[in-house]
Scaffold this motif. Sequence first.
Motif, PDB file in Angstrom:
ATOM      1  N   ASP A  55      16.805  93.183  43.883  1.00 29.73           N
ATOM      2  CA  ASP A  55      17.407  93.760  45.085  1.00 29.73           C
ATOM      3  C   ASP A  55      18.410  94.858  44.742  1.00 29.73           C
ATOM      4  O   ASP A  55      19.619  94.667  44.830  1.00 29.73           O
ATOM      5  CB  ASP A  55      18.095  92.651  45.895  1.00 29.73           C
ATOM      6  N   PHE A  58      21.095  97.146  47.374  1.00 26.11           N
ATOM      7  CA  PHE A  58      21.102  96.031  48.310  1.00 26.11           C
ATOM      8  C   PHE A  58      20.313  96.407  49.566  1.00 26.11           C
ATOM      9  O   PHE A  58      20.502  97.476  50.134  1.00 26.11           O
ATOM     10  CB  PHE A  58      22.531  95.649  48.702  1.00 26.11           C
ATOM     11  N   THR A  79      19.225  88.911  43.687  1.00 25.10           N
ATOM     12  CA  THR A  79      20.170  89.819  44.341  1.00 25.10           C
ATOM     13  C   THR A  79      21.591  89.539  43.896  1.00 25.10           C
ATOM     14  O   THR A  79      21.947  88.384  43.611  1.00 25.10           O
ATOM     15  CB  THR A  79      20.087  89.705  45.875  1.00 25.10           C
ATOM     16  N   GLU A  80      22.389  90.583  43.831  1.00 24.43           N
ATOM     17  CA  GLU A  80      23.820  90.437  43.573  1.00 24.43           C
ATOM     18  C   GLU A  80      24.630  90.700  44.837  1.00 24.43           C
ATOM     19  O   GLU A  80      25.862  90.776  44.785  1.00 24.43           O
ATOM     20  CB  GLU A  80      24.255  91.376  42.452  1.00 24.43           C
ATOM     21  N   ASN A  81      23.954  90.838  45.969  1.00 21.03           N
ATOM     22  CA  ASN A  81      24.651  90.994  47.245  1.00 21.03           C
ATOM     23  C   ASN A  81      25.474  89.730  47.513  1.00 21.03           C
ATOM     24  O   ASN A  81      24.922  88.625  47.509  1.00 21.03           O
ATOM     25  CB  ASN A  81      23.623  91.202  48.369  1.00 21.03           C
ATOM     26  N   TYR A  86      22.940  87.276  54.172  1.00 23.05           N
ATOM     27  CA  TYR A  86      21.837  88.033  53.576  1.00 23.05           C
ATOM     28  C   TYR A  86      20.958  87.109  52.741  1.00 23.05           C
ATOM     29  O   TYR A  86      19.731  87.214  52.774  1.00 23.05           O
ATOM     30  CB  TYR A  86      22.406  89.171  52.727  1.00 23.05           C
ATOM     31  N   TRP A  87      21.574  86.186  52.003  1.00 24.38           N
ATOM     32  CA  TRP A  87      20.787  85.222  51.225  1.00 24.38           C
ATOM     33  C   TRP A  87      19.879  84.410  52.144  1.00 24.38           C
ATOM     34  O   TRP A  87      18.717  84.178  51.826  1.00 24.38           O
ATOM     35  CB  TRP A  87      21.678  84.243  50.463  1.00 24.38           C
ATOM     36  N   LEU A  98      14.819  81.928  44.548  1.00 20.83           N
ATOM     37  CA  LEU A  98      15.827  82.871  45.022  1.00 20.83           C
ATOM     38  C   LEU A  98      17.050  82.755  44.138  1.00 20.83           C
ATOM     39  O   LEU A  98      17.618  81.671  43.989  1.00 20.83           O
ATOM     40  CB  LEU A  98      16.206  82.589  46.482  1.00 20.83           C
ATOM     41  N   ALA A 100      20.890  84.411  43.415  1.00 24.24           N
ATOM     42  CA  ALA A 100      21.966  85.260  43.925  1.00 24.24           C
ATOM     43  C   ALA A 100      23.188  85.060  43.054  1.00 24.24           C
ATOM     44  O   ALA A 100      23.488  83.947  42.631  1.00 24.24           O
ATOM     45  CB  ALA A 100      22.286  84.926  45.388  1.00 24.24           C
ATOM     46  N   ARG A 122      16.324  77.373  44.477  1.00 24.14           N
ATOM     47  CA  ARG A 122      17.246  78.402  44.960  1.00 24.14           C
ATOM     48  C   ARG A 122      18.551  78.244  44.194  1.00 24.14           C
ATOM     49  O   ARG A 122      19.116  77.145  44.154  1.00 24.14           O
ATOM     50  CB  ARG A 122      17.469  78.252  46.463  1.00 24.14           C
ATOM     51  N   THR A 124      22.113  79.868  44.268  1.00 24.10           N
ATOM     52  CA  THR A 124      23.060  80.749  44.936  1.00 24.10           C
ATOM     53  C   THR A 124      24.455  80.158  44.817  1.00 24.10           C
ATOM     54  O   THR A 124      24.607  78.948  44.588  1.00 24.10           O
ATOM     55  CB  THR A 124      22.711  80.920  46.433  1.00 24.10           C
TER      56      THR A 124
END
Length: 225
Positions: A55, A58, A79-81, A86-87, A98, A100, A122, A124
């Motif tokens: 990502d 973003f 993703t690093e958002n 958003y996740w 997923l 993050a 996941r 996160t």
Amino acid sequence: MPDRSAPLSIPPGGEHRYTVALRCGMPALERLLVQQLAPFGIQHDPASATLLLVDAPFGFALLTLETLEHSYRYVIVATENPCPEYWEDLDAFQPTILLAGCNLEQPIAEAIARVATGDRYRMTPQQTTPLTASERAVLRLVARGWTNKQIARCLGVTEKRVANTLTGVYEKLRLHSRVALALYYWGRQDVLDDILRPAPSQACPWSAGESSRCDGNKLSCAGGD
């Protein structure tokens, strides 16, 4: 859940054990990732049944998932958002894995190795969203610059319902404008912090060697002769 505490072994002699179709919105970063994953035995192959979706910038992963036509057997999203809403929107597309957070090179390599064994998970941060699903939907569309009228038409509700939901989003996230919501959702915390930071107090217009006195609404300096 897979045991992600075990270190990922690096194959000798540059042997390639896994292939992925790597997609990233920044070509220079994509080339760098291909180089960084090679020592782990991971090779980029556009025809691979495993999609690695990085990502960057973003929003790239979300847009790609929304418009993805090719069917992959496995999908890994990284993703690093920092935005938890958003996740959740990424997770709604049910990727196989997923990821993050920050410093994702090692977790990405581990995910590629483990997805081939059937693992789904996941990873996160512990931070969770305070928003409901309907509030998240409004936040996502506001972040895209949609008006309340457009959002109402898309979600099949009234504009008043959208406005009321948006009020709840503002209150829960402690933000006060559509611009702030967009910056928050797209992970631009650096810009958002600048907007929310109080303006610095102005320096005193007279020098430190002067004294001052206030006479009604007039400010006069009494230094000098």
